[in-house]
Design a protein around this motif. Structure first.
Motif, PDB file in Angstrom:
ATOM      1  N   ARG A 159      29.401  36.523  26.583  1.00  0.00           N
ATOM      2  CA  ARG A 159      29.122  35.264  28.203  1.00  0.00           C
ATOM      3  C   ARG A 159      27.646  34.859  27.546  1.00  0.00           C
ATOM      4  N   GLN A 162      26.542  31.393  28.400  1.00  0.00           N
ATOM      5  CA  GLN A 162      27.050  31.714  30.383  1.00  0.00           C
ATOM      6  C   GLN A 162      25.699  32.119  31.035  1.00  0.00           C
ATOM      7  N   PRO A 252      32.199  28.222  35.195  1.00  0.00           N
ATOM      8  CA  PRO A 252      32.938  28.873  34.096  1.00  0.00           C
ATOM      9  C   PRO A 252      34.383  29.340  33.901  1.00  0.00           C
ATOM     10  N   SER A 256      35.501  25.747  35.642  1.00  0.00           N
ATOM     11  CA  SER A 256      34.518  25.366  34.810  1.00  0.00           C
ATOM     12  C   SER A 256      34.265  23.684  35.644  1.00  0.00           C
ATOM     13  N   LEU A 367      29.398  25.209  31.857  1.00  0.00           N
ATOM     14  CA  LEU A 367      29.109  26.264  31.530  1.00  0.00           C
ATOM     15  C   LEU A 367      28.450  27.169  32.279  1.00  0.00           C
ATOM     16  N   ASN A 368      27.786  26.363  33.278  1.00  0.00           N
ATOM     17  CA  ASN A 368      26.316  27.458  33.944  1.00  0.00           C
ATOM     18  C   ASN A 368      27.564  27.509  35.193  1.00  0.00           C
TER      19      ASN A 368
END
Length: 424
Positions: A159, A162, A252, A256, A367-368
């Motif tokens: 991860r 992320q 996500p 996402s 992604l964040n």
């Protein structure tokens, strides 16, 4: 007997390669289907159906009775946040992406440590990539004082790409702060020098603060694996003001597309005006198409981005590469000149506003972990519009002709940077 050593080496290499590929897939490739077609326009911002979509399709619900105070630049933001911390009686929850060593980090470390020593329950969650002092004195001082400090995804290789980009501070479950500011000396001052960034944060009281707290708990449970609840964290909150809003969050791990969908639905509902101020503006093809469609139906679309003062040359080049179709089709782009422009705001039809941590780029969309305060209030929207126009006065417009005639080397560099836009 047959020598099995080469076979074992081959198996080992294969296992390592397979693990590496798996990590790459988990970090950089999503298995989810993406929204690829433009969303049909069925209502405008003022239509009750828009609010129902924001509340029910994306959630959580838009709540009445909140008071929002806009704070401009570090000169207003940090004193207000530190005063909020000093006022805490029972609990403090704090989640941030950036925690950079320096004056501001020391101020917050000392303030949070002091409250923990008083017996206030203090919980701090920082991102492992955004913090440059994971093993530093500031964090250790907090831990020694009794602050519960967690680092998000630092040691989880599956991860590591992320990140939590959320900026949330909640005091006693009743007062919340959110916006674009990190804990770093770059935000000191009043955007009055090249190294003093331009940004806005928001102090909020009212029922929506419970949604701030829920957004914090979302990642706290993933990291600390404990549930914080009860009156100290989720007290009954009376109405405090006139603003109607929601704390929108995306991750996500939980879909996402939600941040991207929120922006797409909002832009699609625009009828008269759309103003976007964003630090990292790298729109994908569908967002670009949606912005152009807004212009074609008569919406004035203005985008305010950083100029030469930007902390990432890669982002600036990736962004500029994407402007061609926008400029050619009537979207107006302005570059802020005095210093780094770090605001993240979208204002539609002087009625609907989204502010917070999310950028207009793939990292925020896919992604964040992000958190935005969405406000359905004309008075607040007009106030934000006024700030946008002030910032625009300190910006220069980029025209289609100027963009088209950039030097060849600049065009090549922009195109090369754009190949990495999914990660910037």
């Amino acid at each position: 007997m047959k020598n099995t050593r080469p076979d074992l080496i081959t198996l080992g290499i294969t296992a390592v390669a397979a693990s590496f590929v798996t990590l790459v897939i988990k970090n950089f490739v999503s298995g989810e289907k993406k929204i690829r077609k433009r969303i049909p326009r069925k209502y405008n911002i003022a239509d009750p159906q828009f609010e129902r979509s924001m509340s029910q399709l994306l959630g959580p619900p838009i709540l009445d009775g909140n008071r929002i105070i806009a704070l401009n630049n570090g000169v207003e933001i940090f004193p207000a946040m530190l005063a909020g911390i000093a006022s805490a009686k029972t609990t403090i929850t704090f989640e941030t992406y950036i925690y950079w060593s320096g004056v501001v980090a020391e101020q917050f470390s000392n303030a949070l440590s002091a409250k923990a020593r008083e017996g206030v329950k203090v919980h701090v969650l920082i991102d492992g990539m955004g913090c440059d002092c994971v093993e530093g004195e500031s964090l250790q001082r907090m831990k020694d004082a009794g602050v519960e400090v967690e680092v998000y995804h630092l040691h989880n290789l599956s991860r590591v790409n992320q990140r939590t980009h959320r900026k949330l501070l909640v005091i006693d479950g009743r007062m919340g702060f959110t916006g674009g500011v990190g804990i770093g000396d770059s935000w000191l001052g009043n955007a009055d020098a090249e190294d003093h960034w331009r940004d806005t944060h928001y102090q909020v009281e009212g029922p929506v603060v419970a949604q701030f707290q829920a957004a914090f708990m979302d990642n706290w449970m993933k990291t600390h694996a404990t549930v914080l609840h009860g009156d100290a964290y989720f007290p009954a909150i009376e109405e405090q003001g006139p603003h109607r809003c929601q704390m929108f969050k995306s991750s996500p791990m939980e879909g996402s597309e939600s941040a991207r969908l929120m922006y797409l639905l909002s832009i699609t509902a625009a009828e008269k005006s759309l103003r976007v101020g964003n630090a990292y503006f790298v729109p994908d093809d569908l967002v670009t198409d949606t912005l152009i469609a807004a212009v074609r139906r008569g919406v004035t679309v203005e985008v305010l981005v950083p100029g030469q003062h930007l902390d990432s040359a890669l982002v600036r080049r990736s962004s500029r590469h994407r402007w061609g179709r926008l400029l050619r089709n009537g979207v107006r782009v302005f570059e802020y000149q005095p210093t780094m422009y770090h605001c993240k705001v979208m204002i539609i039809d002087d009625l609907w506003v989204s502010v917070g941590s999310a950028n207009f780029d793939n990292r925020s969309f896919r992604l964040n972990d992000e958190a935005n305060l969405n406000v359905f209030d004309r008075e607040f929207a007009l106030r934000e519009c006024g700030e946008f126009l002030k910032d625009k006065e300190n910006a220069r417009e980029v025209t289609w002709e100027e963009w088209k005639h950039r030097p060849l080397a600049e065009k090549a560099g922009d195109a090369a940077a754009a190949l990495l836009r999914s990660q910037v």
